[in-house]
Design an enzyme around this catalytic site. Sequence first.
Site, PDB file in Angstrom:
ATOM      1  CB  SER A  40      -0.964   0.018   1.177  1.00 10.91           C
ATOM      2  OG  SER A  40      -0.276   0.199   2.394  1.00 10.91           O
ATOM      3  CE  LYS A  78      -2.847   1.753   4.798  1.00  9.12           C
ATOM      4  NZ  LYS A  78      -2.518   0.828   3.791  1.00  9.12           N
TER       5      LYS A  78
END
Length: 182
Positions: A40, A78
Amino acid sequence: MENKLVKELLSWLKALLVAVIIVLLCRHFLITPSVVKGESMMPNLENGDRIILSKISSIDRFDEIAFKAPDSNDNYVKRIIGFPGDTIEMKDDNLYINGKLYEETYLDDSKAALSDGQKLTNDFTLKELTGKEQVPEGKIFVLGDNRRVSKDSREFGFVDEDAVIGDVKMRIWPIESFGIIK
């Protein structure tokens, strides 16, 4: 002779104990290592990368952070996009925070690899995703850099500020990447 040996051994044990205590205190309060799992955050962080997290640094917009996942027992890495009070909108692959256009230079390579007309990030507003106009108090909004495959706030919503483990300060490449170990 035996007494000298015992004293030397005790001296080494004390030094070792002090070193272990210092390491444990640093790891608990200051920094901690972690391993990136998944794709990700590619290309900036790749699956298997070892990272060092600072537990004491202030966190700024666009910093890479690790946090306890709101939807599983995992930890996620993230990029922080929104803080409490922020409005967020993605339109035509452009990020608007509080109505202001922000350049996401960390996505330049990914955007350059797209075919004409393709978008890296689908359009959205915070209201469409979460039902909220603004990021609520005590929450943050995060996105992965690999927007097409990232499980992030677009899917699981806001992240509690208390769930943040730390700010990614260093990436340590695996020794395998140097061709030393295969």
